[in-house]
Scaffold this motif. Structure first.
Motif, PDB file in Angstrom:
ATOM      1  N   UNK A  91       0.843  -1.191   0.000  1.00 38.98           N
ATOM      2  CA  UNK A  91       0.000   0.000   0.000  1.00 38.98           C
ATOM      3  C   UNK A  91       0.876   1.238   0.000  1.00 38.98           C
ATOM      4  N   UNK A  92       0.411   2.277  -0.681  1.00 33.95           N
ATOM      5  CA  UNK A  92       1.098   3.557  -0.686  1.00 33.95           C
ATOM      6  C   UNK A  92       0.099   4.652  -0.353  1.00 33.95           C
ATOM      7  N   UNK A  93       0.406   5.434   0.678  1.00 36.13           N
ATOM      8  CA  UNK A  93      -0.462   6.549   1.070  1.00 36.13           C
ATOM      9  C   UNK A  93       0.327   7.839   0.866  1.00 36.13           C
ATOM     10  N   UNK A  94       0.024   8.552  -0.205  1.00 43.38           N
ATOM     11  CA  UNK A  94       0.857   9.687  -0.603  1.00 43.38           C
ATOM     12  C   UNK A  94       0.726  10.856   0.364  1.00 43.38           C
ATOM     13  N   UNK A  95      -0.466  11.040   0.921  1.00 42.73           N
ATOM     14  CA  UNK A  95      -0.650  12.097   1.902  1.00 42.73           C
ATOM     15  C   UNK A  95       0.148  11.845   3.165  1.00 42.73           C
ATOM     16  N   UNK A  96       0.180  10.578   3.615  1.00 42.67           N
ATOM     17  CA  UNK A  96       0.970  10.264   4.797  1.00 42.67           C
ATOM     18  C   UNK A  96       2.467  10.364   4.499  1.00 42.67           C
ATOM     19  N   UNK A  97       2.868  10.019   3.292  1.00 39.91           N
ATOM     20  CA  UNK A  97       4.277  10.157   2.922  1.00 39.91           C
ATOM     21  C   UNK A  97       4.743  11.601   3.055  1.00 39.91           C
ATOM     22  N   UNK A  98       4.004  12.521   2.441  1.00 37.47           N
ATOM     23  CA  UNK A  98       4.454  13.917   2.462  1.00 37.47           C
ATOM     24  C   UNK A  98       4.301  14.510   3.862  1.00 37.47           C
ATOM     25  N   UNK A  99       3.283  14.097   4.595  1.00 38.18           N
ATOM     26  CA  UNK A  99       3.132  14.565   5.983  1.00 38.18           C
ATOM     27  C   UNK A  99       4.286  14.058   6.841  1.00 38.18           C
ATOM     28  N   UNK A 124      13.931  11.890   0.260  1.00 38.42           N
ATOM     29  CA  UNK A 124      13.519  10.721  -0.518  1.00 38.42           C
ATOM     30  C   UNK A 124      12.037  10.414  -0.315  1.00 38.42           C
ATOM     31  N   UNK A 125      11.559  10.545   0.926  1.00 41.17           N
ATOM     32  CA  UNK A 125      10.137  10.287   1.192  1.00 41.17           C
ATOM     33  C   UNK A 125       9.271  11.321   0.475  1.00 41.17           C
ATOM     34  N   UNK A 126       9.662  12.576   0.520  1.00 40.99           N
ATOM     35  CA  UNK A 126       8.919  13.618  -0.205  1.00 40.99           C
ATOM     36  C   UNK A 126       8.921  13.318  -1.697  1.00 40.99           C
ATOM     37  N   UNK A 127      10.071  12.949  -2.213  1.00 40.72           N
ATOM     38  CA  UNK A 127      10.172  12.629  -3.642  1.00 40.72           C
ATOM     39  C   UNK A 127       9.247  11.473  -4.010  1.00 40.72           C
ATOM     40  N   UNK A 128       9.208  10.437  -3.156  1.00 44.67           N
ATOM     41  CA  UNK A 128       8.332   9.293  -3.416  1.00 44.67           C
ATOM     42  C   UNK A 128       6.866   9.698  -3.403  1.00 44.67           C
ATOM     43  N   UNK A 129       6.506  10.618  -2.512  1.00 44.83           N
ATOM     44  CA  UNK A 129       5.105  11.062  -2.445  1.00 44.83           C
ATOM     45  C   UNK A 129       4.665  11.730  -3.735  1.00 44.83           C
ATOM     46  N   UNK A 130       5.637  12.260  -4.485  1.00 47.19           N
ATOM     47  CA  UNK A 130       5.314  12.930  -5.747  1.00 47.19           C
ATOM     48  C   UNK A 130       4.617  12.032  -6.755  1.00 47.19           C
ATOM     49  N   UNK A 131       4.667  10.719  -6.518  1.00 51.01           N
ATOM     50  CA  UNK A 131       3.936   9.782  -7.375  1.00 51.01           C
ATOM     51  C   UNK A 131       2.441  10.082  -7.360  1.00 51.01           C
ATOM     52  N   UNK A 132       1.972  10.673  -6.263  1.00 50.08           N
ATOM     53  CA  UNK A 132       0.551  10.973  -6.133  1.00 50.08           C
ATOM     54  C   UNK A 132       0.143  12.332  -6.653  1.00 50.08           C
TER      55      UNK A 132
END
Length: 406
Positions: A253-261, A288-296
Protein backbone atom coordinates in the motif's frame (compact mmCIF):
# COMPACT_ATOMS: atom_id res chain seq x y z
CA UNK A 1 -3.28 32.14 4.37
CA UNK A 2 -3.90 34.20 7.46
CA UNK A 3 -7.19 35.37 6.00
CA UNK A 4 -8.18 31.76 5.27
CA UNK A 5 -7.10 30.70 8.74
CA UNK A 6 -8.98 33.39 10.61
CA UNK A 7 -11.97 34.22 8.43
CA UNK A 8 -12.68 30.84 6.87
CA UNK A 9 -11.48 28.10 9.26
CA UNK A 10 -11.37 29.42 12.82
CA UNK A 11 -14.44 31.63 12.38
CA UNK A 12 -16.46 28.62 11.24
CA UNK A 13 -15.52 26.61 14.33
CA UNK A 14 -16.11 29.52 16.70
CA UNK A 15 -19.54 30.37 15.29
CA UNK A 16 -20.92 26.99 14.16
CA UNK A 17 -19.52 24.28 16.42
CA UNK A 18 -19.63 25.57 20.01
CA UNK A 19 -22.21 23.61 22.00
CA UNK A 20 -23.57 26.20 24.41
CA UNK A 21 -26.23 23.88 25.82
CA UNK A 22 -24.25 20.76 26.72
CA UNK A 23 -20.68 22.03 26.75
CA UNK A 24 -17.70 21.56 24.51
CA UNK A 25 -18.34 21.34 20.80
CA UNK A 26 -20.93 19.69 18.60
CA UNK A 27 -19.97 16.37 17.11
CA UNK A 28 -21.05 16.88 13.52
CA UNK A 29 -22.14 19.21 10.75
CA UNK A 30 -22.78 17.31 7.53
CA UNK A 31 -21.80 18.38 4.03
CA UNK A 32 -25.18 20.07 3.55
CA UNK A 33 -24.49 22.32 6.51
CA UNK A 34 -27.01 20.56 8.76
CA UNK A 35 -26.04 20.43 12.43
CA UNK A 36 -26.43 17.10 14.23
CA UNK A 37 -26.57 18.28 17.86
CA UNK A 38 -26.83 14.75 19.32
CA UNK A 39 -23.90 13.30 17.40
CA UNK A 40 -21.20 11.63 19.48
CA UNK A 41 -18.22 13.79 20.38
CA UNK A 42 -14.88 12.30 19.47
CA UNK A 43 -11.62 12.65 21.36
CA UNK A 44 -9.79 13.35 18.11
CA UNK A 45 -12.13 16.21 17.22
CA UNK A 46 -11.85 17.84 20.64
CA UNK A 47 -8.07 17.40 20.85
CA UNK A 48 -7.59 18.83 17.37
CA UNK A 49 -9.74 21.84 18.22
CA UNK A 50 -7.59 22.28 21.32
CA UNK A 51 -4.38 22.13 19.30
CA UNK A 52 -5.62 24.44 16.53
CA UNK A 53 -6.86 27.25 18.74
CA UNK A 54 -3.92 26.96 21.12
CA UNK A 55 -1.47 27.24 18.23
CA UNK A 56 -3.44 30.13 16.73
CA UNK A 57 -3.36 31.95 20.05
CA UNK A 58 0.36 31.30 20.49
CA UNK A 59 1.13 32.76 17.08
CA UNK A 60 -1.51 35.50 16.70
CA UNK A 61 -2.33 36.38 20.34
CA UNK A 62 -6.06 36.79 19.72
CA UNK A 63 -7.99 36.45 22.98
CA UNK A 64 -11.00 34.83 21.33
CA UNK A 65 -8.76 31.96 20.25
CA UNK A 66 -7.56 31.49 23.80
CA UNK A 67 -11.17 31.29 25.00
CA UNK A 68 -11.95 28.49 22.53
CA UNK A 69 -8.72 26.68 23.38
CA UNK A 70 -9.50 26.88 27.09
CA UNK A 71 -13.00 25.56 26.45
CA UNK A 72 -11.53 22.59 24.59
CA UNK A 73 -8.92 21.96 27.28
CA UNK A 74 -11.47 22.05 30.11
CA UNK A 75 -13.90 19.78 28.25
CA UNK A 76 -11.17 17.29 27.34
CA UNK A 77 -10.03 17.02 30.94
CA UNK A 78 -13.55 16.87 32.38
CA UNK A 79 -15.11 14.41 29.94
CA UNK A 80 -12.49 12.48 27.96
CA UNK A 81 -9.81 11.77 30.56
CA UNK A 82 -10.51 8.46 32.31
CA UNK A 83 -10.11 9.30 35.99
CA UNK A 84 -10.19 5.62 37.04
CA UNK A 85 -7.85 3.89 34.59
CA UNK A 86 -6.06 6.79 32.97
CA UNK A 87 -5.83 7.61 29.30
CA UNK A 88 -8.62 9.10 27.21
CA UNK A 89 -11.90 7.69 25.94
CA UNK A 90 -12.43 7.33 22.21
CA UNK A 91 -15.76 9.18 22.38
CA UNK A 92 -18.47 10.57 24.63
CA UNK A 93 -22.14 11.16 23.88
CA UNK A 94 -23.58 14.59 23.22
CA UNK A 95 -24.14 15.06 26.97
CA UNK A 96 -20.49 14.33 27.72
CA UNK A 97 -20.96 10.81 29.15
CA UNK A 98 -18.43 8.09 28.18
CA UNK A 99 -19.62 6.30 25.05
CA UNK A 100 -16.80 4.29 23.48
CA UNK A 101 -14.30 3.76 26.28
CA UNK A 102 -11.58 1.91 24.38
CA UNK A 103 -8.07 3.36 24.54
CA UNK A 104 -6.90 4.11 21.01
CA UNK A 105 -3.34 5.38 21.27
CA UNK A 106 -3.76 7.54 18.18
CA UNK A 107 -6.39 9.55 20.07
CA UNK A 108 -4.31 9.70 23.24
CA UNK A 109 -1.48 11.05 21.10
CA UNK A 110 -3.70 13.84 19.87
CA UNK A 111 -4.73 14.67 23.41
CA UNK A 112 -1.03 15.09 24.22
CA UNK A 113 -0.61 17.22 21.10
CA UNK A 114 -3.43 19.57 22.11
CA UNK A 115 -2.55 19.79 25.78
CA UNK A 116 1.14 20.36 25.14
CA UNK A 117 0.35 23.12 22.65
CA UNK A 118 -1.94 24.79 25.19
CA UNK A 119 0.87 24.61 27.77
CA UNK A 120 3.31 25.96 25.21
CA UNK A 121 0.99 28.86 24.36
CA UNK A 122 -0.09 29.78 27.89
CA UNK A 123 2.33 28.33 30.43
CA UNK A 124 -0.55 26.36 31.94
CA UNK A 125 0.80 23.73 34.34
CA UNK A 126 -2.40 21.69 34.49
CA UNK A 127 -2.35 21.09 30.73
CA UNK A 128 1.29 20.05 30.83
CA UNK A 129 0.71 17.69 33.76
CA UNK A 130 -2.14 15.95 31.93
CA UNK A 131 -0.04 15.69 28.78
CA UNK A 132 2.73 14.02 30.79
CA UNK A 133 0.25 11.64 32.42
CA UNK A 134 -0.93 10.59 28.96
CA UNK A 135 2.66 10.12 27.85
CA UNK A 136 3.08 7.75 30.80
CA UNK A 137 -0.02 5.83 29.68
CA UNK A 138 1.31 5.33 26.17
CA UNK A 139 4.71 4.23 27.42
CA UNK A 140 3.21 1.88 30.02
CA UNK A 141 0.49 0.28 27.88
CA UNK A 142 1.34 0.73 24.19
CA UNK A 143 5.10 0.31 24.01
CA UNK A 144 6.24 -3.12 22.80
CA UNK A 145 9.33 -3.95 24.84
CA UNK A 146 10.03 -7.11 22.87
CA UNK A 147 9.87 -5.86 19.28
CA UNK A 148 9.87 -2.07 19.79
CA UNK A 149 7.16 0.29 18.61
CA UNK A 150 3.63 0.99 19.78
CA UNK A 151 0.43 -1.02 19.48
CA UNK A 152 -2.85 0.43 18.29
CA UNK A 153 -5.37 0.02 21.08
CA UNK A 154 -6.47 -1.53 24.38
CA UNK A 155 -9.69 -1.92 26.30
CA UNK A 156 -10.63 0.72 28.83
CA UNK A 157 -8.70 -1.12 31.56
CA UNK A 158 -5.66 -1.66 29.27
CA UNK A 159 -6.52 -5.23 28.34
CA UNK A 160 -6.15 -6.82 24.91
CA UNK A 161 -8.70 -5.82 22.31
CA UNK A 162 -9.53 -7.84 19.21
CA UNK A 163 -10.48 -5.02 16.87
CA UNK A 164 -7.53 -2.63 16.94
CA UNK A 165 -8.50 -0.69 13.83
CA UNK A 166 -8.44 3.05 13.88
CA UNK A 167 -11.43 3.17 11.54
CA UNK A 168 -13.51 0.83 9.40
CA UNK A 169 -11.27 1.68 6.44
CA UNK A 170 -8.10 0.36 8.12
CA UNK A 171 -6.69 -3.14 8.25
CA UNK A 172 -6.74 -4.86 11.64
CA UNK A 173 -3.05 -5.07 12.55
CA UNK A 174 -1.43 -4.39 15.92
CA UNK A 175 0.89 -1.67 14.59
CA UNK A 176 0.50 1.03 11.97
CA UNK A 177 2.43 3.85 10.38
CA UNK A 178 -0.45 6.23 11.08
CA UNK A 179 -0.46 5.72 14.85
CA UNK A 180 3.32 5.99 15.02
CA UNK A 181 3.16 9.21 13.00
CA UNK A 182 0.71 10.67 15.49
CA UNK A 183 2.80 9.60 18.44
CA UNK A 184 6.04 11.10 17.13
CA UNK A 185 4.13 14.32 16.41
CA UNK A 186 2.86 14.91 20.00
CA UNK A 187 6.08 13.64 21.57
CA UNK A 188 7.98 16.25 19.54
CA UNK A 189 5.62 18.97 20.70
CA UNK A 190 5.64 17.76 24.29
CA UNK A 191 9.44 17.90 24.38
CA UNK A 192 9.33 21.41 22.93
CA UNK A 193 6.77 22.50 25.54
CA UNK A 194 8.62 20.83 28.39
CA UNK A 195 11.92 22.48 27.49
CA UNK A 196 10.27 25.91 27.26
CA UNK A 197 8.12 25.58 30.36
CA UNK A 198 10.57 26.71 33.07
CA UNK A 199 11.07 29.97 31.19
CA UNK A 200 7.34 30.66 31.39
CA UNK A 201 6.69 29.98 35.05
CA UNK A 202 8.30 29.68 38.45
CA UNK A 203 6.77 26.22 38.82
CA UNK A 204 9.76 24.43 37.32
CA UNK A 205 10.64 21.45 39.52
CA UNK A 206 12.09 17.99 39.37
CA UNK A 207 8.70 16.45 38.53
CA UNK A 208 8.99 18.16 35.16
CA UNK A 209 12.70 17.96 34.52
CA UNK A 210 12.68 14.24 35.29
CA UNK A 211 10.70 13.74 32.07
CA UNK A 212 13.30 15.33 29.81
CA UNK A 213 15.59 12.32 29.52
CA UNK A 214 12.93 9.60 28.96
CA UNK A 215 10.95 11.78 26.55
CA UNK A 216 14.11 12.55 24.58
CA UNK A 217 14.90 8.84 24.44
CA UNK A 218 11.34 8.05 23.28
CA UNK A 219 11.58 10.60 20.49
CA UNK A 220 15.01 9.34 19.39
CA UNK A 221 13.64 5.80 19.30
CA UNK A 222 10.59 6.84 17.27
CA UNK A 223 12.82 8.47 14.68
CA UNK A 224 14.73 5.19 14.38
CA UNK A 225 11.47 3.26 14.06
CA UNK A 226 10.50 5.39 11.07
CA UNK A 227 13.87 5.20 9.37
CA UNK A 228 14.58 1.53 10.12
CA UNK A 229 11.13 -0.13 10.28
CA UNK A 230 8.32 1.88 8.72
CA UNK A 231 10.22 3.27 5.74
CA UNK A 232 10.31 0.88 2.79
CA UNK A 233 13.97 1.09 1.70
CA UNK A 234 13.16 -0.07 -1.82
CA UNK A 235 10.42 2.45 -2.63
CA UNK A 236 10.97 5.21 0.00
CA UNK A 237 7.24 5.11 0.71
CA UNK A 238 6.02 4.34 4.21
CA UNK A 239 4.56 0.90 4.73
CA UNK A 240 1.22 1.15 6.51
CA UNK A 241 0.41 -1.94 8.63
CA UNK A 242 2.58 -4.36 10.59
CA UNK A 243 2.50 -7.48 12.73
CA UNK A 244 4.01 -7.27 16.20
CA UNK A 245 7.42 -8.36 14.84
CA UNK A 246 7.26 -5.66 12.11
CA UNK A 247 6.39 -8.05 9.31
CA UNK A 248 4.51 -5.93 6.78
CA UNK A 249 0.81 -6.67 6.58
CA UNK A 250 -2.13 -5.80 4.29
CA UNK A 251 -0.06 -5.89 1.10
CA UNK A 252 1.79 -3.24 -0.86
CA UNK A 253 0.00 0.00 0.00
CA UNK A 254 1.10 3.56 -0.69
CA UNK A 255 -0.46 6.55 1.07
CA UNK A 256 0.86 9.69 -0.60
CA UNK A 257 -0.65 12.10 1.90
CA UNK A 258 0.97 10.26 4.80
CA UNK A 259 4.28 10.16 2.92
CA UNK A 260 4.45 13.92 2.46
CA UNK A 261 3.13 14.56 5.98
CA UNK A 262 5.73 12.22 7.47
CA UNK A 263 8.53 13.87 5.49
CA UNK A 264 8.13 17.13 7.40
CA UNK A 265 7.01 15.71 10.77
CA UNK A 266 10.02 13.36 10.83
CA UNK A 267 12.25 16.30 9.94
CA UNK A 268 10.64 18.40 12.67
CA UNK A 269 11.25 15.64 15.23
CA UNK A 270 14.93 15.46 14.32
CA UNK A 271 15.28 19.24 14.41
CA UNK A 272 13.65 19.48 17.85
CA UNK A 273 15.72 16.57 19.14
CA UNK A 274 18.78 18.58 18.17
CA UNK A 275 21.21 15.70 17.62
CA UNK A 276 23.43 16.41 14.60
CA UNK A 277 24.07 12.74 13.87
CA UNK A 278 20.35 11.97 13.87
CA UNK A 279 19.67 14.96 11.64
CA UNK A 280 22.39 13.88 9.22
CA UNK A 281 20.73 10.46 8.98
CA UNK A 282 17.20 11.83 8.68
CA UNK A 283 17.56 14.67 6.17
CA UNK A 284 18.38 12.52 3.11
CA UNK A 285 15.46 10.25 4.04
CA UNK A 286 13.16 13.27 4.38
CA UNK A 287 13.95 14.27 0.81
CA UNK A 288 13.52 10.72 -0.52
CA UNK A 289 10.14 10.29 1.19
CA UNK A 290 8.92 13.62 -0.20
CA UNK A 291 10.17 12.63 -3.64
CA UNK A 292 8.33 9.29 -3.42
CA UNK A 293 5.10 11.06 -2.44
CA UNK A 294 5.31 12.93 -5.75
CA UNK A 295 3.94 9.78 -7.38
CA UNK A 296 0.55 10.97 -6.13
CA UNK A 297 0.77 14.48 -7.63
CA UNK A 298 -1.43 15.66 -10.48
CA UNK A 299 -0.53 18.40 -12.96
CA UNK A 300 -2.85 20.90 -11.23
CA UNK A 301 -0.81 20.56 -8.01
CA UNK A 302 -3.26 18.38 -6.11
CA UNK A 303 -2.34 15.00 -4.64
CA UNK A 304 -4.40 11.81 -4.72
CA UNK A 305 -4.99 9.77 -1.58
CA UNK A 306 -3.49 6.29 -1.87
CA UNK A 307 -3.01 3.15 -3.95
CA UNK A 308 -2.99 -0.61 -3.45
CA UNK A 309 -0.24 -1.98 -5.67
CA UNK A 310 -1.39 -5.58 -5.19
CA UNK A 311 -4.93 -5.04 -6.46
CA UNK A 312 -4.27 -2.05 -8.69
CA UNK A 313 -6.96 -0.03 -6.91
CA UNK A 314 -6.22 3.69 -6.71
CA UNK A 315 -8.11 6.01 -4.39
CA UNK A 316 -7.77 9.14 -6.49
CA UNK A 317 -10.01 11.36 -4.39
CA UNK A 318 -8.44 14.71 -3.56
CA UNK A 319 -8.85 14.94 0.21
CA UNK A 320 -8.63 18.21 2.09
CA UNK A 321 -6.03 16.90 4.54
CA UNK A 322 -3.75 15.51 1.85
CA UNK A 323 -3.65 18.88 0.09
CA UNK A 324 -2.87 20.71 3.33
CA UNK A 325 0.04 18.36 4.14
CA UNK A 326 1.18 18.57 0.52
CA UNK A 327 1.69 22.32 0.88
CA UNK A 328 3.61 22.09 4.17
CA UNK A 329 5.73 19.14 3.07
CA UNK A 330 6.97 20.73 -0.13
CA UNK A 331 7.49 24.10 1.52
CA UNK A 332 9.62 22.33 4.13
CA UNK A 333 11.80 20.87 1.37
CA UNK A 334 12.19 24.31 -0.18
CA UNK A 335 12.88 26.03 3.13
CA UNK A 336 15.60 23.66 4.31
CA UNK A 337 17.14 22.48 1.05
CA UNK A 338 16.54 25.36 -1.36
CA UNK A 339 14.58 23.23 -3.82
CA UNK A 340 12.75 25.66 -6.11
CA UNK A 341 10.65 22.91 -7.67
CA UNK A 342 9.34 22.04 -4.22
CA UNK A 343 8.25 25.65 -3.73
CA UNK A 344 6.42 25.54 -7.05
CA UNK A 345 4.65 22.35 -5.99
CA UNK A 346 3.53 23.94 -2.73
CA UNK A 347 2.27 26.99 -4.62
CA UNK A 348 0.34 24.97 -7.20
CA UNK A 349 -1.40 22.96 -4.49
CA UNK A 350 -2.30 26.16 -2.61
CA UNK A 351 -3.92 27.46 -5.79
CA UNK A 352 -5.86 24.21 -6.10
CA UNK A 353 -7.05 24.51 -2.48
CA UNK A 354 -8.23 28.09 -3.00
CA UNK A 355 -10.20 27.31 -6.13
CA UNK A 356 -11.47 23.80 -5.42
CA UNK A 357 -11.64 22.99 -1.69
CA UNK A 358 -12.31 26.13 0.35
CA UNK A 359 -15.99 26.80 0.93
CA UNK A 360 -15.88 30.57 0.59
CA UNK A 361 -19.62 30.93 1.14
CA UNK A 362 -20.32 28.79 4.23
CA UNK A 363 -16.88 28.49 5.75
CA UNK A 364 -14.35 25.68 6.28
CA UNK A 365 -13.21 23.34 3.48
CA UNK A 366 -15.00 20.57 1.64
CA UNK A 367 -13.90 17.03 2.45
CA UNK A 368 -12.69 16.29 -1.06
CA UNK A 369 -13.22 16.44 -4.76
CA UNK A 370 -13.33 13.37 -6.95
CA UNK A 371 -10.75 12.88 -9.68
CA UNK A 372 -13.23 14.12 -12.29
CA UNK A 373 -13.57 17.41 -10.42
CA UNK A 374 -17.01 16.81 -8.93
CA UNK A 375 -17.52 17.66 -5.27
CA UNK A 376 -17.76 15.01 -2.60
CA UNK A 377 -21.28 15.62 -1.27
CA UNK A 378 -21.34 12.73 1.21
CA UNK A 379 -18.63 13.30 3.82
CA UNK A 380 -18.92 15.81 6.66
CA UNK A 381 -18.01 19.48 6.74
CA UNK A 382 -17.10 19.00 10.41
CA UNK A 383 -17.14 15.83 12.46
CA UNK A 384 -15.32 12.92 14.03
CA UNK A 385 -12.49 13.09 11.48
CA UNK A 386 -13.08 16.48 9.87
CA UNK A 387 -11.43 18.92 12.24
CA UNK A 388 -9.63 22.29 12.20
CA UNK A 389 -6.20 20.68 12.25
CA UNK A 390 -4.62 19.85 8.91
CA UNK A 391 -5.85 23.02 7.24
CA UNK A 392 -5.26 25.37 10.19
CA UNK A 393 -1.83 23.83 10.71
CA UNK A 394 -0.95 24.40 7.07
CA UNK A 395 -1.78 28.08 7.45
CA UNK A 396 0.01 28.41 10.79
CA UNK A 397 3.12 26.59 9.56
CA UNK A 398 3.44 28.78 6.50
CA UNK A 399 2.74 31.99 8.44
CA UNK A 400 5.34 31.09 11.05
CA UNK A 401 7.95 29.79 8.61
CA UNK A 402 7.74 32.76 6.26
CA UNK A 403 7.62 35.37 9.01
CA UNK A 404 10.42 34.01 11.19
CA UNK A 405 12.36 31.69 8.93
CA UNK A 406 12.05 29.12 11.70
Amino acid sequence: MQDVLEKNILHFWMTQMVDEEHGGFYGRIDNSGILHPKAEKGAILNARILWSFSAAYRLLEVEEYLAIATRAKDYLIAHFIDKEYGGAYWSVDYLGNPLDTKKQFYAIGFAIYGLSEYARATGDREALDYALQLYDCIEAHAFDREHNGYIEACTRAWGKIEDMRLSEYDANYPKSQNTHLHIIEPYTNLLRALRAFPANTSAADTSLTSYLSPLTSSLRNLIDIFTDRILNPETHHLDLFFEMDWTRGAGHLESYGHDIECSWLLHEAALVLGDRKVLAKVEPIVREVAKASGKGLRPDGSMIHEANLDTGHVDDDLHWWVQAENVVGWYNIYQHFGDEEALERAGRCWEYIKTQLIDWHHGEWFWSRHADGTLNTVDDKAGFWKCPYHNSRMCLELIERTSTGG
